[in-house]
Design a protein around this motif. Structure first.
Motif, short mmCIF file in Angstrom:
data_model
loop_
_atom_site.label_atom_id
_atom_site.label_comp_id
_atom_site.label_asym_id
_atom_site.label_seq_id
_atom_site.Cartn_x
_atom_site.Cartn_y
_atom_site.Cartn_z
N TYR A 38 0.82 -1.21 0.00
CA TYR A 38 0.00 0.00 0.00
C TYR A 38 0.85 1.26 0.00
O TYR A 38 0.51 2.26 -0.63
CB TYR A 38 -0.94 -0.03 1.20
CG TYR A 38 -1.92 1.10 1.21
CD1 TYR A 38 -2.79 1.29 0.13
CD2 TYR A 38 -1.97 2.01 2.26
CE1 TYR A 38 -3.68 2.34 0.12
CE2 TYR A 38 -2.86 3.05 2.25
CZ TYR A 38 -3.71 3.22 1.19
OH TYR A 38 -4.58 4.26 1.17
N LEU A 41 1.75 1.90 -3.46
CA LEU A 41 0.59 2.43 -4.19
C LEU A 41 0.44 3.92 -3.93
O LEU A 41 0.22 4.71 -4.85
CB LEU A 41 -0.68 1.69 -3.77
CG LEU A 41 -2.01 2.29 -4.25
CD1 LEU A 41 -2.08 2.31 -5.77
CD2 LEU A 41 -3.18 1.51 -3.66
N PRO A 55 -0.25 4.91 -10.76
CA PRO A 55 -0.39 3.45 -10.59
C PRO A 55 -1.24 2.87 -11.72
O PRO A 55 -2.16 3.50 -12.22
CB PRO A 55 -1.08 3.32 -9.24
CG PRO A 55 -1.76 4.63 -9.01
CD PRO A 55 -0.89 5.65 -9.66
N TYR A 60 -3.72 -3.98 -9.96
CA TYR A 60 -4.61 -4.13 -8.81
C TYR A 60 -5.99 -4.63 -9.21
O TYR A 60 -6.93 -4.59 -8.41
CB TYR A 60 -4.75 -2.78 -8.08
CG TYR A 60 -3.43 -2.22 -7.62
CD1 TYR A 60 -2.88 -2.58 -6.39
CD2 TYR A 60 -2.71 -1.34 -8.43
CE1 TYR A 60 -1.66 -2.07 -5.97
CE2 TYR A 60 -1.49 -0.83 -8.01
CZ TYR A 60 -0.97 -1.20 -6.78
OH TYR A 60 0.24 -0.71 -6.36
N TRP A 69 -11.60 1.04 -7.74
CA TRP A 69 -10.27 1.56 -8.07
C TRP A 69 -10.31 3.06 -8.34
O TRP A 69 -9.48 3.82 -7.81
CB TRP A 69 -9.73 0.81 -9.28
CG TRP A 69 -8.45 1.34 -9.84
CD1 TRP A 69 -8.28 2.00 -11.03
CD2 TRP A 69 -7.15 1.26 -9.25
NE1 TRP A 69 -6.96 2.33 -11.21
CE2 TRP A 69 -6.24 1.90 -10.14
CE3 TRP A 69 -6.67 0.73 -8.06
CZ2 TRP A 69 -4.88 2.01 -9.85
CZ3 TRP A 69 -5.31 0.84 -7.79
CH2 TRP A 69 -4.43 1.47 -8.68
#
Length: 201
Positions: A38, A41, A55, A60, A69
């Motif tokens: 995370y 991210l 990203p 993901y 998302w």
């Protein structure tokens, strides 16, 4: 522009409105937290905010649906903009994240502090892109209008304001005269614009 839409809210008020996204963060287990990377991210979200590669959804896709998302990216981007743009202290950031698991909130705070200068520059660049015209210099004179072609006696103070504006590399002089009411209107407009600029920083 999401950041502008939330600029009038305190950090805690915005995060409260985004509680669904943050509750999703709160529900992650410690193992999932490490597995998902995370922190990585969040740094990638900041990269996207600063004009670099954001990203990738494909990395993901097994974890979040497209709607989830997009919601997460929107929430995180707005969070970083607001935390830096409002110059929030560590205490204010953590208070706004009080409903988030402590390890996650501390990690978010660390990303804010690690990338604060970059985010700040990106916000300034966004502010500068609003207009290509910048103020280089100014001068003013106070005059007293004694009469006009319609009224024999005025005795009205007038401010003569000269601005040197740079637009696309060229210097352009602008001169205007204002009475007291017009000057007050200009000052009010400039103060409002300055508040917006300060919130974008």
């Amino acid at each position: 522009m999401l950041y502008l839409n939330v600029r009038g809210f305190a950090l805690k008020d915005y995060i409260k409105s985004a509680s669904q996204s943050y509750s999703r963060i709160s529900d992650w287990s410690a193992s999932a937290y490490k597995k998902m990377g995370y922190r990585k991210l969040c740094h990638k979200v900041v990269d996207g905010l600063c004009g670099r590669e954001p990203p990738r959804r494909a990395d993901y896709s097994a974890t979040w649906s497209l709607e989830e998302w997009l919601e997460l990216l929107s929430t995180l981007t707005a969070f970083f903009r607001l935390a830096v743009g409002s110059n929030s202290s560590d205490e204010e950031v953590l208070a706004g994240l009080r409903d988030v698991v402590s390890s996650h909130s501390e990690m978010l705070l660390s990303v804010v502090r690690d990338r604060e200068e970059e985010i700040h520059r990106a916000l300034l660049d966004r502010t500068n892109c609003i207009s290509s015209t910048t103020l280089q210099d100014f001068d003013w004179q106070l005059k007293l209008a004694l009469s006009s072609d319609k009224i024999s006696s005025l005795h009205t103070p007038l401010l003569s304001l000269s601005l040197d504006l740079r637009e696309n590399g060229d210097l352009r002089p602008v001169t205007m005269e204002m009475n007291r009411e017009e000057l007050n209107t200009l000052i009010t407009s400039l103060e409002a614009a300055n508040k917006v600029v300060l919130q974008l920083k």
